[in-house]
Design a protein around this motif. Structure first.
Motif, short mmCIF file in Angstrom:
data_model
loop_
_atom_site.label_atom_id
_atom_site.label_comp_id
_atom_site.label_asym_id
_atom_site.label_seq_id
_atom_site.Cartn_x
_atom_site.Cartn_y
_atom_site.Cartn_z
N THR A 102 13.46 -6.23 53.11
CA THR A 102 13.86 -7.31 54.02
C THR A 102 15.24 -7.81 53.66
O THR A 102 16.07 -8.07 54.52
CB THR A 102 12.86 -8.48 53.94
OG1 THR A 102 11.57 -7.96 54.27
CG2 THR A 102 13.24 -9.59 54.91
N ALA A 103 15.50 -7.98 52.37
CA ALA A 103 16.80 -8.48 51.94
C ALA A 103 16.94 -8.26 50.45
O ALA A 103 15.97 -8.03 49.75
CB ALA A 103 16.93 -9.96 52.27
N ASN A 152 13.83 -23.07 54.24
CA ASN A 152 14.47 -21.95 54.92
C ASN A 152 15.64 -22.47 55.75
O ASN A 152 15.46 -23.01 56.84
CB ASN A 152 13.43 -21.25 55.82
CG ASN A 152 13.93 -19.96 56.40
OD1 ASN A 152 15.12 -19.69 56.47
ND2 ASN A 152 12.99 -19.14 56.86
N THR A 165 19.86 -11.54 59.05
CA THR A 165 19.44 -10.30 58.41
C THR A 165 18.08 -10.41 57.74
O THR A 165 17.47 -9.40 57.40
CB THR A 165 20.47 -9.87 57.35
OG1 THR A 165 20.68 -10.94 56.42
CG2 THR A 165 21.80 -9.51 58.00
N ASP A 166 17.61 -11.61 57.55
CA ASP A 166 16.30 -11.85 56.91
C ASP A 166 15.49 -12.71 57.89
O ASP A 166 15.34 -13.91 57.71
CB ASP A 166 16.51 -12.57 55.57
CG ASP A 166 15.20 -12.91 54.89
OD1 ASP A 166 14.23 -12.15 55.05
OD2 ASP A 166 15.14 -13.95 54.22
N ARG A 182 10.52 -9.97 48.34
CA ARG A 182 11.03 -9.88 49.71
C ARG A 182 12.24 -8.95 49.74
O ARG A 182 12.39 -8.13 50.67
CB ARG A 182 11.39 -11.28 50.19
CG ARG A 182 11.99 -11.33 51.59
CD ARG A 182 12.04 -12.76 52.11
NE ARG A 182 10.77 -13.14 52.69
CZ ARG A 182 10.60 -13.45 53.98
NH1 ARG A 182 11.63 -13.43 54.81
NH2 ARG A 182 9.42 -13.77 54.45
N ALA A 183 13.10 -9.05 48.76
CA ALA A 183 14.27 -8.18 48.69
C ALA A 183 13.86 -6.73 48.46
O ALA A 183 14.33 -5.82 49.13
CB ALA A 183 15.21 -8.65 47.58
N ARG A 214 19.64 -15.87 57.93
CA ARG A 214 18.43 -15.56 58.72
C ARG A 214 18.69 -14.45 59.73
O ARG A 214 17.74 -13.85 60.24
CB ARG A 214 17.95 -16.82 59.45
CG ARG A 214 17.21 -17.80 58.57
CD ARG A 214 16.30 -18.72 59.38
NE ARG A 214 17.00 -19.51 60.35
CZ ARG A 214 17.28 -20.81 60.22
NH1 ARG A 214 16.90 -21.45 59.12
NH2 ARG A 214 17.90 -21.47 61.17
N LEU A 245 19.88 -11.52 51.63
CA LEU A 245 19.23 -12.81 51.87
C LEU A 245 20.22 -13.87 52.33
O LEU A 245 19.85 -15.03 52.46
CB LEU A 245 18.56 -13.30 50.59
CG LEU A 245 17.27 -12.63 50.14
CD1 LEU A 245 16.89 -13.14 48.77
CD2 LEU A 245 16.15 -12.87 51.11
#
Length: 274
Positions: A247-248, A147, A71-72, A242-243, A69, A66
């Motif tokens: 995604t991350a 974000n 990588t996520d 999310r992780a 942005r 995370l």
């Protein structure tokens, strides 16, 4: 006169001894042959047995970070943060009523003054937030995620916001609903605020009393609300999902526990953020 020597008996013993030697030799040869056969015989190959219609084992999902942005890349959505009209926190022990949600590409809609300018300068490109009514009905809370570009920019925002609030150079905005639903107090009442960084996200929450009165110092109930929103829901809930979804991923950092005020409320030392 000496008796004659019986030579035939000697030959008999020679034959018997010779025969025994042959038997021993044959036995040894037999063992050697058995050993050779054992070495040459191919070992049976064990083949895995698959159950009918059984799916092959799947590789574990790749876990990213995370921290940026880059990588996520998937944007946040209001449905991701607040999927229904009710939000259950802490294994369903607390149920918050979701009054209104908002997703915006302008982070300035959720802050004022230097706080809004700071978020824009640090690359914030999205804010997703909602206003909720607490289970006891006595408080309103606006909570969400900013974000930012990367973890460094999020940490800079976290550290700078405290000073800006202390100097009254800006504040976080509450999200009001429709006229008559009682949420207008979010823009006028003294508020308690808290925030926390995880990866490139800045999670925050703002709490007011629904009757508009000031929140007393050391109010344990407000501390619970901030912890529910920032730590349990946004960090351990939304961002952890999310992780885990590939995604991350990164460990949850402990919330910063310092004073959190805006709009004239006094501070507590047991609240996340500032």
């Amino acid at each position: 006169m000496e008796p004659p020597v019986r030579r035939g008996g000697g030959r008999l013993w020679q034959v018997l001894i010779g025969g025994a030697a042959v038997l021993v030799l044959l036995a040894l040869c037999g063992l050697g042959a058995a050993a050779l056969l054992t070495e040459r015989e191919p070992q049976p190959q064990s083949t895995p047995t698959l159950q009918p219609n059984a799916a092959p084992p799947s590789a574990p999902a790749e876990r990213l970070t995370l921290d940026s942005r880059d990588t996520d890349q998937a944007p946040l959505t209001a449905k991701e943060l607040f999927p229904g009209k009710e939000l259950k926190v802490g294994d369903g022990q607390s149920t918050y009523q979701v009054v209104k949600t908002q997703s915006s590409g302008s982070c300035a809609v959720a802050a004022t003054g230097e706080v809004a300018d700071l978020l824009v300068r640090l690359g914030c490109n999205q804010v997703v937030r909602a206003t909720l009514r607490t289970p006891d009905g006595n408080h309103l809370v606006t909570a969400g995620l900013f974000n930012l570009t990367d973890k460094v920019s999020a940490e800079r925002a976290r550290d700078r916001v405290r000073q800006l609030l202390d100097e009254r150079q800006g504040r976080f905005r509450g999200l009001t609903g429709t006229e008559g639903d009682g949420t207008g107090v979010l823009t006028s009442a003294p508020a308690r605020v808290g925030w926390q960084v995880r990866g490139h996200y800045l999670a925050y929450a703002l709490v007011v009393r629904e009757d508009g009165t000031a929140i007393k110092a050391g109010d344990a109930k407000v501390g619970e609300i901030l912890f529910d929103m920032i730590e349990l829901h946004l960090s351990r809930g939304v961002l952890q999902q999310r992780a885990d979804g590939g995604t991350a991923a990164q460990p949850t950092a402990a919330p910063t526990e310092t004073n959190g005020t805006q709009g004239g409320s006094t501070g507590d030392d047991d609240l996340p953020g500032d």
